[in-house]
Design an enzyme around this catalytic site. Structure first.
Site, mmCIF file in Angstrom:
data_model
loop_
_atom_site.group_PDB
_atom_site.id
_atom_site.type_symbol
_atom_site.label_atom_id
_atom_site.label_comp_id
_atom_site.label_asym_id
_atom_site.label_seq_id
_atom_site.Cartn_x
_atom_site.Cartn_y
_atom_site.Cartn_z
ATOM 1 C CB SER A 107 3.740 -3.445 -3.057
ATOM 2 O OG SER A 107 4.058 -2.094 -3.339
ATOM 3 C CE1 TYR A 126 3.437 -2.169 2.433
ATOM 4 C CE2 TYR A 126 4.695 -1.332 0.573
ATOM 5 C CZ TYR A 126 3.507 -1.802 1.103
ATOM 6 O OH TYR A 126 2.404 -1.913 0.301
#
Length: 286
Positions: free
Chosen positions: A178, A191
């Site tokens: 990401s 995350y």
């Protein structure tokens, strides 16, 4: 994300993760943009989180390029069946497998089912993920940390371990990381940490498997319109999702899927240990 940013989407929320594509407005765009050219002809791919979002777009694009597909999903049966029909529409076979990638036993079972159905495995796409925003680090419970790491990075280890006995020279592993691995996220500490771990895992595994002729790469999407977004953020944040990118909008799954195709096929035969960045122009990658 400030409240003064331009609206990019209708405000909406979902009350459970990883979210359901059938409940989104508008639906994400998964359709491949071009005719296939047999770049994955005769190959078999296993895609975790393959029922919706980026995983669905990758499954359909791989099928258009000639691959049979196994998709792993948690519990989104309606989305998974829709993706299966889309893969079959492209003339390829699709196996759907429900379970939790955070369980190593399930990962072994999923790979075994794919091998039983297709006889081989050529491409592994680790894509399943979850995220739970918190305003303060003190609000992140041990249970949340365990759950996020178990899905987002432990699951990648488990799937690779299960797949390795079946991957031959010329196979490819593609891991979804990401943009948060590079620029961080104040509300997604656990995350973001898992996504940073995926970058290091990808680069290290690429070195480990190079002598076996197995390429390992990653994709680091920016803000992409997937079910995880309305299942994660409040309606006001969804409303301006992606507005802070240079392109001033969220990306669509079919704008990300070609990165996976490139890394899966022979076009990327001299690329391993690399990360592609379909992120709307965010300048933070390195």
């Amino acid at each position: 994300m400030s409240s003064g940013q331009e609206q990019t989407l209708p405000p909406q929320v979902q009350d459970r993760q990883p979210g359901h594509e059938t409940e989104m407005n508008p639906r994400p765009d998964y359709e491949p943009r071009y005719p296939g050219s047999n770049r994955l002809q005769g190959r078999t791919a296993l895609i975790t989180g393959g029922d919706s979002g980026i995983g669905r777009a990758v499954a359909v694009l791989f099928a258009r390029e000639g691959a049979d597909i196994a998709i792993v999903y948690l519990n989104e049966t309606e989305d998974a069946q829709a993706t299966k029909q889309l893969v079959e529409r492209e003339g390829r076979a699709c196996l759907t497998i429900a379970g939790d990638v955070g369980d190593p036993g399930f990962c072994r079972s999923a790979v075994d089912q794919a091998i039983q159905r297709f006889g081989k495995l050529d491409v592994l796409v680790n894509n399943a993920a979850e995220q739970h925003p918190k305003g303060e680090i003190s609000e992140i419970s041990p249970e949340q940390i365990d759950r996020t790491f178990r899905t987002n990075i432990f699951g990648y280890f488990y799937m690779v371990q299960a797949a390795m006995p079946h991957l031959k020279r010329g196979a490819a592993i593609i891991n979804t990381t990401s943009v948060t691995a590079y620029r961080g996220s104040s509300e997604l500490l656990d995350y973001s940490a898992t996504k940073g771990a995926i970058v290091a895992f990808t680069r290290s595994l690429a070195q480990k498997l190079a002598e076996q002729g197995i390429r390992v790469n990653g994709v680091a999407p920016g803000p992409i319109w997937t079910p995880l977004i309305p299942a994660t953020f409040p309606a006001e944040k969804v409303k301006s999702f992606g507005a802070n990118t240079p392109l001033k909008r969220p990306g669509q799954p079919n704008e990300v899927a070609p990165s996976y195709l490139f890394l899966a096929c022979e076009d990327a035969s001299y690329i391993t240990g690399s990360i592609l960045h379909p992120n709307g122009g965010d300048p933070t990658e390195s």
